[in-house]
Motif scaffolding. Structure first.
Motif, PDB file in Angstrom:
ATOM      1  N   GLY A  93       0.905  -1.139   0.055  1.00  0.00           N
ATOM      2  CA  GLY A  93       0.132  -0.136   0.142  1.00  0.00           C
ATOM      3  C   GLY A  93       0.992   1.424   0.175  1.00  0.00           C
ATOM      4  N   HIS A  94       2.221   1.031   0.255  1.00  0.00           N
ATOM      5  CA  HIS A  94       2.920   2.495  -0.025  1.00  0.00           C
ATOM      6  C   HIS A  94       2.757   3.143  -1.709  1.00  0.00           C
ATOM      7  N   ASP A  95       3.460   3.905  -1.995  1.00  0.00           N
ATOM      8  CA  ASP A  95       3.624   4.396  -3.511  1.00  0.00           C
ATOM      9  C   ASP A  95       5.461   4.212  -3.784  1.00  0.00           C
ATOM     10  N   ILE A  96       5.965   4.561  -2.604  1.00  0.00           N
ATOM     11  CA  ILE A  96       7.459   4.470  -2.147  1.00  0.00           C
ATOM     12  C   ILE A  96       7.626   3.705  -1.684  1.00  0.00           C
ATOM     13  N   ILE A  97       8.727   3.178  -1.739  1.00  0.00           N
ATOM     14  CA  ILE A  97       9.667   2.239  -0.796  1.00  0.00           C
ATOM     15  C   ILE A  97      10.510   2.756  -0.756  1.00  0.00           C
ATOM     16  N   VAL A  98      11.839   3.056   0.364  1.00  0.00           N
ATOM     17  CA  VAL A  98      12.880   3.787   0.392  1.00  0.00           C
ATOM     18  C   VAL A  98      13.898   2.907   0.963  1.00  0.00           C
ATOM     19  N   ASN A  99      14.620   2.753   0.838  1.00  0.00           N
ATOM     20  CA  ASN A  99      15.978   1.751   1.375  1.00  0.00           C
ATOM     21  C   ASN A  99      17.215   2.755   2.197  1.00  0.00           C
ATOM     22  N   LEU A 100      16.785   3.012   2.719  1.00  0.00           N
ATOM     23  CA  LEU A 100      17.980   3.703   3.442  1.00  0.00           C
ATOM     24  C   LEU A 100      19.095   2.541   3.817  1.00  0.00           C
ATOM     25  N   GLN A 101      20.203   1.712   3.406  1.00  0.00           N
ATOM     26  CA  GLN A 101      20.898   0.631   3.692  1.00  0.00           C
ATOM     27  C   GLN A 101      21.614   0.702   5.865  1.00  0.00           C
ATOM     28  N   GLY A 102      21.933  -0.123   6.065  1.00  0.00           N
ATOM     29  CA  GLY A 102      21.757   0.581   7.539  1.00  0.00           C
ATOM     30  C   GLY A 102      23.387   0.908   7.482  1.00  0.00           C
ATOM     31  N   ASP A 103      24.542   0.807   6.461  1.00  0.00           N
ATOM     32  CA  ASP A 103      25.531   1.152   7.428  1.00  0.00           C
ATOM     33  C   ASP A 103      25.652   2.475   6.724  1.00  0.00           C
ATOM     34  N   ALA A 104      24.806   3.209   6.992  1.00  0.00           N
ATOM     35  CA  ALA A 104      24.783   4.453   6.452  1.00  0.00           C
ATOM     36  C   ALA A 104      24.550   5.644   7.323  1.00  0.00           C
ATOM     37  N   PRO A 105      24.913   5.731   8.874  1.00  0.00           N
ATOM     38  CA  PRO A 105      24.636   7.066   9.836  1.00  0.00           C
ATOM     39  C   PRO A 105      24.271   8.575   9.771  1.00  0.00           C
ATOM     40  N   LEU A 106      25.364   8.540   8.594  1.00  0.00           N
ATOM     41  CA  LEU A 106      25.271   9.772   8.627  1.00  0.00           C
ATOM     42  C   LEU A 106      25.056  10.839   7.217  1.00  0.00           C
ATOM     43  N   THR A 107      23.736   9.504   6.401  1.00  0.00           N
ATOM     44  CA  THR A 107      22.855  10.406   5.658  1.00  0.00           C
ATOM     45  C   THR A 107      21.787  11.434   6.363  1.00  0.00           C
ATOM     46  N   PRO A 108      22.660  12.384   5.195  1.00  0.00           N
ATOM     47  CA  PRO A 108      21.438  13.799   5.711  1.00  0.00           C
ATOM     48  C   PRO A 108      19.854  13.234   5.548  1.00  0.00           C
ATOM     49  N   ALA A 109      19.418  13.834   6.313  1.00  0.00           N
ATOM     50  CA  ALA A 109      17.399  13.860   6.002  1.00  0.00           C
ATOM     51  C   ALA A 109      17.232  14.496   4.891  1.00  0.00           C
ATOM     52  N   TRP A 110      18.310  15.556   4.154  1.00  0.00           N
ATOM     53  CA  TRP A 110      17.671  16.063   2.448  1.00  0.00           C
ATOM     54  C   TRP A 110      17.880  15.586   1.798  1.00  0.00           C
ATOM     55  N   PHE A 111      19.110  14.411   1.690  1.00  0.00           N
ATOM     56  CA  PHE A 111      19.456  13.487   0.651  1.00  0.00           C
ATOM     57  C   PHE A 111      17.769  12.444   0.031  1.00  0.00           C
ATOM     58  N   ILE A 112      17.603  12.030   1.214  1.00  0.00           N
ATOM     59  CA  ILE A 112      16.397  10.977   1.233  1.00  0.00           C
ATOM     60  C   ILE A 112      14.922  11.890   0.575  1.00  0.00           C
ATOM     61  N   GLU A 113      14.634  13.055   1.637  1.00  0.00           N
ATOM     62  CA  GLU A 113      13.556  13.535   0.804  1.00  0.00           C
ATOM     63  C   GLU A 113      13.929  14.192  -0.526  1.00  0.00           C
ATOM     64  N   ASP A 114      15.513  14.430  -1.021  1.00  0.00           N
ATOM     65  CA  ASP A 114      15.234  14.961  -2.176  1.00  0.00           C
ATOM     66  C   ASP A 114      15.617  13.968  -3.911  1.00  0.00           C
ATOM     67  N   LEU A 115      15.240  12.888  -2.803  1.00  0.00           N
ATOM     68  CA  LEU A 115      15.199  11.284  -3.295  1.00  0.00           C
ATOM     69  C   LEU A 115      14.029  10.985  -3.640  1.00  0.00           C
ATOM     70  N   VAL A 116      13.101  11.208  -2.834  1.00  0.00           N
ATOM     71  CA  VAL A 116      11.817  10.952  -3.104  1.00  0.00           C
ATOM     72  C   VAL A 116      11.287  12.046  -3.874  1.00  0.00           C
ATOM     73  N   ALA A 117      11.935  13.214  -4.027  1.00  0.00           N
ATOM     74  CA  ALA A 117      10.889  14.068  -4.838  1.00  0.00           C
ATOM     75  C   ALA A 117      11.454  14.154  -6.395  1.00  0.00           C
ATOM     76  N   GLY A 118      12.496  13.851  -6.301  1.00  0.00           N
ATOM     77  CA  GLY A 118      13.190  13.641  -7.852  1.00  0.00           C
ATOM     78  C   GLY A 118      12.700  11.981  -8.566  1.00  0.00           C
ATOM     79  N   LEU A 119      12.055  11.121  -8.240  1.00  0.00           N
ATOM     80  CA  LEU A 119      11.329  10.033  -8.301  1.00  0.00           C
ATOM     81  C   LEU A 119      10.291  10.749  -9.013  1.00  0.00           C
ATOM     82  N   LEU A 120       9.330  11.383  -7.339  1.00  0.00           N
ATOM     83  CA  LEU A 120       7.913  11.470  -8.282  1.00  0.00           C
ATOM     84  C   LEU A 120       8.851  12.757  -9.336  1.00  0.00           C
ATOM     85  N   ALA A 121       9.055  13.098  -9.205  1.00  0.00           N
ATOM     86  CA  ALA A 121       9.118  14.100 -10.614  1.00  0.00           C
ATOM     87  C   ALA A 121       9.604  13.428 -12.082  1.00  0.00           C
TER      88      ALA A 121
END
Length: 262
Positions: A93-121
């Motif tokens: 039931g989810h429109d987008i599934i994000v895979n945030l690998q468990g070895d990347a604790p320094l991933t900034p939130a905006w990386f994922i936010e921009d990623l989702v926005a890019g896929l939607l666009a």
């Protein structure tokens, strides 16, 4: 539009067994890698659900202890994308599934936010992944790791429309010269995060592992080897350092970066 973030985590890493439970010092004390990755995911705006996906009870029990939702997955999953596909089947039931690998604790939130926005666009893209332009200092670190036989990160090359052409644990493309520490380079560091449309993710486990995926050990190559489009979304560091925990030698590097964020 609903977004699910899944954090695949397995205990039996070839290069670093038990990696998700490794403790990292930071300004907020000692926390495990998987906890820091979960906290990074929880900071993402627009995420409707965050789960840790694992086949290991040690990881599951630890994740539950700090309040994470856990989805148990098969030990037969070959990589994080297959694990995310299993999560998506269990939590439809989810429109987008994000895979945030468990070895990347320094991933900034905006990386994922921009990623989702890019896929939607980009309606033609089935999968999206972030890329970060290397400055000279990061490129030098990647090259130094390769000279010493370490896998220090993955690089990406892409063509028209930011469509991925290839991903490699070697440093590509060849540049032929040195760069200043703060100088932009033509090399892009692949950030180990993916956003999938459900149909592409559901198809993935049914494809055979191709020769390039086997050689590089990079799960995203299975999409390219099956003629699927992978969108590369350039993200900005905004002064933040980014590194993944691939080897024990990365622990002090990441701890230094966590200290610099304080």
């Amino acid at each position: 539009m609903t977004v699910l973030i899944a954090i695949p985590a397995r205990y039996a890493s070839t290069r670093y067994p038990g990696k998700p439970l490794v403790e990292l010092n930071g300004p907020d004390g000692r926390k495990t890698l998987i906890r820091r990755s979960w906290e990074a995911a929880m900071a993402v705006r627009g995420a409707d659900r965050v789960v840790v996906a694992t086949d290991d009870t040690r990881i599951a029990d630890h994740a539950a202890s700090f309040g994470a939702e856990v989805v148990m997955t098969s030990p037969d999953c070959q990589n994080g994308t297959e694990r995310c596909a299993e999560v998506a089947a269990k939590l439809p039931g989810h429109d987008i599934i994000v895979n945030l690998q468990g070895d990347a604790p320094l991933t900034p939130a905006w990386f994922i936010e921009d990623l989702v926005a890019g896929l939607l666009a980009d309606p033609g893209a089935e999968v999206a992944t972030p890329v970060l332009r290397c400055e000279g200092a990061m490129l030098a670190k990647l090259l130094e790791d390769r000279r010493h036989g370490r896998v220090g990160g993955t690089t990406a090359v892409f063509g028209a429309g930011m469509r991925g052409l290839y991903f490699s644990k070697e440093v590509i493309p060849y540049t032929g010269r040195a760069y200043g520490d703060d100088e932009p380079t033509p090399v892009f560091h692949h950030v180990g995060v993916y956003a999938y449309r459900p149909a592409a993710l559901a198809a993935y486990p049914g494809w055979q592992t191709g020769p390039l995926e086997k050689l590089e050990g990079l799960e995203q190559l299975r999409f390219l080897e099956n003629g699927r489009s992978v969108l590369c979304v350039e993200v900005a560091a905004k002064g933040r350092q980014f590194w993944e925990l691939n080897n024990p030698s990365d622990v002090p590097v990441i701890e230094a970066m966590l200290a610099a964020m304080a």
